[in-house]
Design a protein around this motif. Structure first.
Motif, PDB file in Angstrom:
ATOM      1  N   ASN A   1      10.341  -5.729 -12.250  1.00 42.24           N
ATOM      2  CA  ASN A   1       9.784  -6.534 -13.342  1.00 42.24           C
ATOM      3  C   ASN A   1       9.461  -5.672 -14.565  1.00 42.24           C
ATOM      4  OD1 ASN A   1      10.040  -8.840 -11.812  1.00 42.24           O
ATOM      5  ND2 ASN A   1       7.894  -8.889 -11.165  1.00 42.24           N
ATOM      6  N   ARG A   2       8.964  -4.458 -14.301  1.00 46.12           N
ATOM      7  CA  ARG A   2       8.685  -3.527 -15.410  1.00 46.12           C
ATOM      8  C   ARG A   2       9.965  -3.223 -16.176  1.00 46.12           C
ATOM      9  NH1 ARG A   2       4.856   0.365 -11.627  1.00 46.12           N
ATOM     10  NH2 ARG A   2       2.862  -0.592 -12.211  1.00 46.12           N
ATOM     11  N   ALA A   3      11.054  -2.998 -15.427  1.00 44.57           N
ATOM     12  CA  ALA A   3      12.337  -2.671 -16.057  1.00 44.57           C
ATOM     13  C   ALA A   3      12.850  -3.849 -16.885  1.00 44.57           C
ATOM     14  CB  ALA A   3      13.352  -2.277 -14.984  1.00 44.57           C
TER      15      ALA A   3
ATOM     16  N   ILE B   1      -0.487   3.201 -16.202  1.00 43.48           N
ATOM     17  CA  ILE B   1      -1.499   2.136 -16.045  1.00 43.48           C
ATOM     18  C   ILE B   1      -2.815   2.757 -15.553  1.00 43.48           C
ATOM     19  CG2 ILE B   1      -2.101   0.003 -14.795  1.00 43.48           C
ATOM     20  CD1 ILE B   1       0.304  -0.717 -16.357  1.00 43.48           C
ATOM     21  N   ILE B   2      -2.708   3.657 -14.595  1.00 43.01           N
ATOM     22  CA  ILE B   2      -3.915   4.305 -14.055  1.00 43.01           C
ATOM     23  C   ILE B   2      -4.631   5.053 -15.179  1.00 43.01           C
ATOM     24  CG2 ILE B   2      -4.753   6.145 -12.511  1.00 43.01           C
ATOM     25  CD1 ILE B   2      -2.504   5.273 -10.533  1.00 43.01           C
ATOM     26  N   GLU B   3      -3.857   5.752 -15.989  1.00 48.20           N
ATOM     27  CA  GLU B   3      -4.418   6.511 -17.120  1.00 48.20           C
ATOM     28  C   GLU B   3      -5.130   5.561 -18.092  1.00 48.20           C
ATOM     29  OE1 GLU B   3      -4.372   9.769 -17.649  1.00 48.20           O
ATOM     30  OE2 GLU B   3      -5.218   9.618 -19.685  1.00 48.20           O
TER      31      GLU B   3
ATOM     32  N   ARG C   1       9.443  -4.642  -6.392  1.00 48.01           N
ATOM     33  CA  ARG C   1       9.604  -5.737  -7.354  1.00 48.01           C
ATOM     34  C   ARG C   1       8.784  -5.486  -8.621  1.00 48.01           C
ATOM     35  NH1 ARG C   1      11.695 -10.919  -6.673  1.00 48.01           N
ATOM     36  NH2 ARG C   1      11.776 -11.921  -8.704  1.00 48.01           N
ATOM     37  N   LEU C   2       7.689  -4.768  -8.484  1.00 48.41           N
ATOM     38  CA  LEU C   2       6.912  -4.447  -9.685  1.00 48.41           C
ATOM     39  C   LEU C   2       7.741  -3.551 -10.601  1.00 48.41           C
ATOM     40  CD1 LEU C   2       4.358  -4.439 -11.407  1.00 48.41           C
ATOM     41  CD2 LEU C   2       3.373  -2.730  -9.862  1.00 48.41           C
ATOM     42  N   ASP C   3       8.433  -2.586 -10.020  1.00 48.09           N
ATOM     43  CA  ASP C   3       9.300  -1.712 -10.807  1.00 48.09           C
ATOM     44  C   ASP C   3      10.419  -2.535 -11.465  1.00 48.09           C
ATOM     45  OD1 ASP C   3       7.976   0.724  -9.604  1.00 48.09           O
ATOM     46  OD2 ASP C   3       8.791  -0.214  -7.819  1.00 48.09           O
TER      47      ASP C   3
ATOM     48  N   GLY D   1       0.826  -1.217   0.000  1.00 46.54           N
ATOM     49  CA  GLY D   1       0.000   0.000   0.000  1.00 46.54           C
ATOM     50  C   GLY D   1       0.853   1.258   0.000  1.00 46.54           C
ATOM     51  N   ASN D   2       0.511   2.191  -0.843  1.00 46.03           N
ATOM     52  CA  ASN D   2       1.317   3.414  -1.019  1.00 46.03           C
ATOM     53  C   ASN D   2       1.004   4.497  -0.001  1.00 46.03           C
ATOM     54  OD1 ASN D   2       2.997   2.799  -3.208  1.00 46.03           O
ATOM     55  ND2 ASN D   2       1.245   2.930  -4.600  1.00 46.03           N
ATOM     56  N   PRO D   3       1.976   5.374   0.305  1.00 46.35           N
ATOM     57  CA  PRO D   3       3.390   5.332  -0.114  1.00 46.35           C
ATOM     58  C   PRO D   3       4.135   4.202   0.600  1.00 46.35           C
ATOM     59  CG  PRO D   3       3.008   7.181   1.391  1.00 46.35           C
ATOM     60  CD  PRO D   3       1.673   6.523   1.185  1.00 46.35           C
TER      61      PRO D   3
ATOM     62  N   ARG E   1       5.399   4.220 -14.872  1.00 45.52           N
ATOM     63  CA  ARG E   1       4.520   3.168 -15.391  1.00 45.52           C
ATOM     64  C   ARG E   1       3.226   3.072 -14.571  1.00 45.52           C
ATOM     65  NH1 ARG E   1       4.365   0.406 -20.256  1.00 45.52           N
ATOM     66  NH2 ARG E   1       3.818  -1.770 -19.938  1.00 45.52           N
ATOM     67  N   GLY E   2       3.350   3.262 -13.271  1.00 45.27           N
ATOM     68  CA  GLY E   2       2.157   3.176 -12.420  1.00 45.27           C
ATOM     69  C   GLY E   2       1.109   4.186 -12.865  1.00 45.27           C
ATOM     70  N   ALA E   3       1.562   5.418 -13.140  1.00 44.76           N
ATOM     71  CA  ALA E   3       0.638   6.467 -13.575  1.00 44.76           C
ATOM     72  C   ALA E   3       0.075   6.143 -14.959  1.00 44.76           C
ATOM     73  CB  ALA E   3       1.367   7.810 -13.598  1.00 44.76           C
TER      74      ALA E   3
ATOM     75  N   ALA F   1      -7.735   2.584 -13.265  1.00 43.43           N
ATOM     76  CA  ALA F   1      -7.508   2.012 -11.932  1.00 43.43           C
ATOM     77  C   ALA F   1      -6.044   1.614 -11.872  1.00 43.43           C
ATOM     78  CB  ALA F   1      -8.376   0.773 -11.714  1.00 43.43           C
ATOM     79  N   SER F   2      -5.493   1.567 -10.663  1.00 39.10           N
ATOM     80  CA  SER F   2      -4.057   1.282 -10.581  1.00 39.10           C
ATOM     81  C   SER F   2      -3.802  -0.202 -10.817  1.00 39.10           C
ATOM     82  CB  SER F   2      -3.476   1.779  -9.260  1.00 39.10           C
ATOM     83  OG  SER F   2      -3.968   1.033  -8.193  1.00 39.10           O
ATOM     84  N   SER F   3      -2.560  -0.483 -11.116  1.00 40.54           N
ATOM     85  CA  SER F   3      -2.151  -1.847 -11.457  1.00 40.54           C
ATOM     86  C   SER F   3      -2.585  -2.796 -10.345  1.00 40.54           C
ATOM     87  CB  SER F   3      -0.634  -1.895 -11.633  1.00 40.54           C
ATOM     88  OG  SER F   3      -0.002  -1.491 -10.438  1.00 40.54           O
ATOM     89  N   ALA F   4      -3.083  -3.946 -10.725  1.00 42.47           N
ATOM     90  CA  ALA F   4      -3.560  -4.881  -9.704  1.00 42.47           C
ATOM     91  C   ALA F   4      -2.929  -6.263  -9.888  1.00 42.47           C
ATOM     92  CB  ALA F   4      -5.074  -4.973  -9.733  1.00 42.47           C
TER      93      ALA F   4
ATOM     94  N   ASN G   1      12.996   4.909  -3.892  1.00 41.93           N
ATOM     95  CA  ASN G   1      11.597   4.932  -3.474  1.00 41.93           C
ATOM     96  C   ASN G   1      10.705   4.290  -4.544  1.00 41.93           C
ATOM     97  OD1 ASN G   1       9.348   5.622  -1.951  1.00 41.93           O
ATOM     98  ND2 ASN G   1       9.545   7.841  -2.249  1.00 41.93           N
ATOM     99  N   HIS G   2       9.587   3.693  -4.139  1.00 37.99           N
ATOM    100  CA  HIS G   2       8.576   3.268  -5.119  1.00 37.99           C
ATOM    101  C   HIS G   2       7.758   4.504  -5.490  1.00 37.99           C
ATOM    102  CE1 HIS G   2       5.509   1.189  -7.313  1.00 37.99           C
ATOM    103  NE2 HIS G   2       4.575   1.699  -6.518  1.00 37.99           N
ATOM    104  N   SER G   3       8.351   5.300  -6.357  1.00 31.23           N
ATOM    105  CA  SER G   3       7.713   6.552  -6.772  1.00 31.23           C
ATOM    106  C   SER G   3       8.393   6.958  -8.076  1.00 31.23           C
ATOM    107  CB  SER G   3       7.933   7.648  -5.717  1.00 31.23           C
ATOM    108  OG  SER G   3       9.255   8.152  -5.825  1.00 31.23           O
TER     109      SER G   3
HETATM  110  C1  LMR Z   1       2.041   1.309  -9.397  1.00 31.16           C
HETATM  111  O1  LMR Z   1       3.280   1.430  -9.418  1.00 31.16           O
HETATM  112  O2  LMR Z   1       1.417   0.726 -10.293  1.00 31.16           O
HETATM  113  C2  LMR Z   1       1.253   1.916  -8.257  1.00 31.16           C
HETATM  114  O3  LMR Z   1       2.088   2.163  -7.167  1.00 31.16           O
HETATM  115  C3  LMR Z   1       0.562   3.152  -8.713  1.00 31.16           C
HETATM  116  C4  LMR Z   1      -0.355   3.713  -7.650  1.00 31.16           C
HETATM  117  O4  LMR Z   1      -0.237   4.939  -7.418  1.00 31.16           O
HETATM  118  O5  LMR Z   1      -1.156   2.971  -7.070  1.00 31.16           O
END
Ligand code: LMR
Ligand code: NAD
Length: 329
Positions: free
Chosen positions: A162-164, A231-233, A158-160, A131-133, A227-229, A237-240, A187-189
């Motif tokens: 894997n994305r990379a 996906i939301i766009e 780890r999501l970052d 859960g963020n942050p 990438r998180g942003a 909804a954010s990545s699940a 940071n996960h940001s």
């Molecule tokens: C993500 O990286 O997909 C999420 O952290 C984005 C978010 O703000 O929920």
């Protein structure tokens, strides 16, 4: 011999990541195909009914490894005897909410959860905050669990990671399995730093294999970091599912170990390595042996990487100072 089930607690169990995560845990993908699990689902009272619905579906899968499901809105009950805690539920930023409001709201969640982990968790508890942050939420929980070794509190990058891997594999036309030693720092940001300078592609240095500094700076790094942003766009909804997948990878490797000649990225309390202030929960390259992670040491950090690591760590220091000022730690 029948093994004792491992207690796995998932918070925010009725949310979208919870829905993508629980079935994979129950099927054995988190801990192994021979490890029975008992699920504890923690939700807020309004979402307990939805969690019950998910539990009905879990029952309907007749997973051989699933030895039971408990659902509760009480953190103490949820974390009693917990071996693996996946802290997914968090307060999302909503319109008009300032950063301080967001940290305050999450402090209200992660402080009592840290206290409940402190009070009742099993000796071998491992905590992953999704859960963020995420990094700062992990710090808040950890600070309220003084009897649990600090290093058991981790946050998800780890999501970052894997994305990379996927972005680089696409660029070079290779398989993700050809890539080793990739690192997410910080940071996960959006300030995170995906590092290709120590990564290898089929044994060759990845930055050299790419040989395209412009792509690395203007495409690769921002694509991974934002990438998180994106996906939301796209989804609204954010990545699940990808977030759930990364949570599975994180815990699986923490428990079962990393592959020889490779490492993974985990946000863990800094021991001061690579100039990251001690105690900050920051992402590092780590290897895992016998269930214990260790930061990969001795990597040479050039000026380009240094500036990016420092920027992300500075953001984490700011977040820590903000939650301190709010009295949350
Ligand atoms: C993500 O990286 O997909 C999420 O952290 C984005 C978010 O703000 O929920
Ligand atoms: P969601 O809104 O679908 O679900 C969150 C759930 O948490 C809800 O069911 C809510 O009722 C529950 N919840 C809220 N407060 C709680 C509390 N105190 N105790 C227990 N449950 C509580 O959100 P989601 O899409 O599942 O995402 C969850 C979190 O994960 C968000 O903060 C999101 O930003 C974050 N996230 C992190 C990463 C990462 O890589 N670290 C990636 C994707 C999403």
């Amino acid at each position: 011999m029948t093994r004792t089930p491992v207690n796995v607690t998932v918070t925010g169990a009725a949310g979208q990541i919870g829905y993508a995560l629980l079935f994979r845990i129950a099927s054995g993908q988190l801990l192994g195909a021979d490890v029975p699990v008992r699920l504890r689902l923690l939700e807020i009272p309004q979402a307990v009914k939805a969690a019950e619905g998910t539990a009905m579906e879990l029952d309907d899968c007749a997973f051989p490894l699933l030895s039971g499901i408990d659902i509760t809105d009480d953190a103490k009950t949820a974390f009693d005897g917990v071996n693996v805690a996946l802290l997914v539920g968090a307060r999302p930023r909503t319109k008009g909410m300032e950063r301080g409001d967001l940290l305050q709201a999450n402090g209200g969640i992660f402080k009592p959860q840290g206290e409940a982990i402190n009070a009742g968790a099993a000796d071998d508890v491992r905590v992953l905050v999704v859960g963020n942050p995420a990094n700062t939420n992990a710090l808040i929980a950890q600070q309220h669990a003084p009897d649990v070794p600090a290093g058991r509190f981790t946050a998800m990058t780890r999501l970052d990671h894997n994305r990379a891997l996927s972005q680089l594999a696409k660029k070079l036309g290779v398989s993700v399995t050809d890539i080793k030693k990739l690192t997410i720092w910080g940071n996960h940001s959006a300030t995170q730093y995906p590092d290709l300078f120590h990564a290898e592609v089929n044994g060759q240095n990845a930055a050299q294999a790419v040989n395209d500094q412009k792509w690395l700076e203007d495409d690769f790094i921002p694509t991974v970091a934002k990438r998180g942003a994106a996906i939301i766009e796209a989804r609204g909804a954010s990545s699940a599912a990808s977030a759930a997948n990364a949570a599975i990878d994180h815990i699986h490797d923490w428990v079962n170990g990393t592959a020889e000649g490779d490492w993974v990225s985990m946000a863990i309390p800094s021991d001061g390595s690579y100039g990251v202030p001690e105690g900050i929960i920051s992402s590092f390259p780590v290897t895992v042996t016998d269930g214990e992670y260790e930061i990969v040491q001795g990597l040479e950090i050039d000026e380009f990487s240094r500036a990016r690591i420092d920027a992300s760590v500075a953001e984490l220091v700011e977040e820590r100072d903000a939650v301190k000022a709010l009295g949350l730690i």
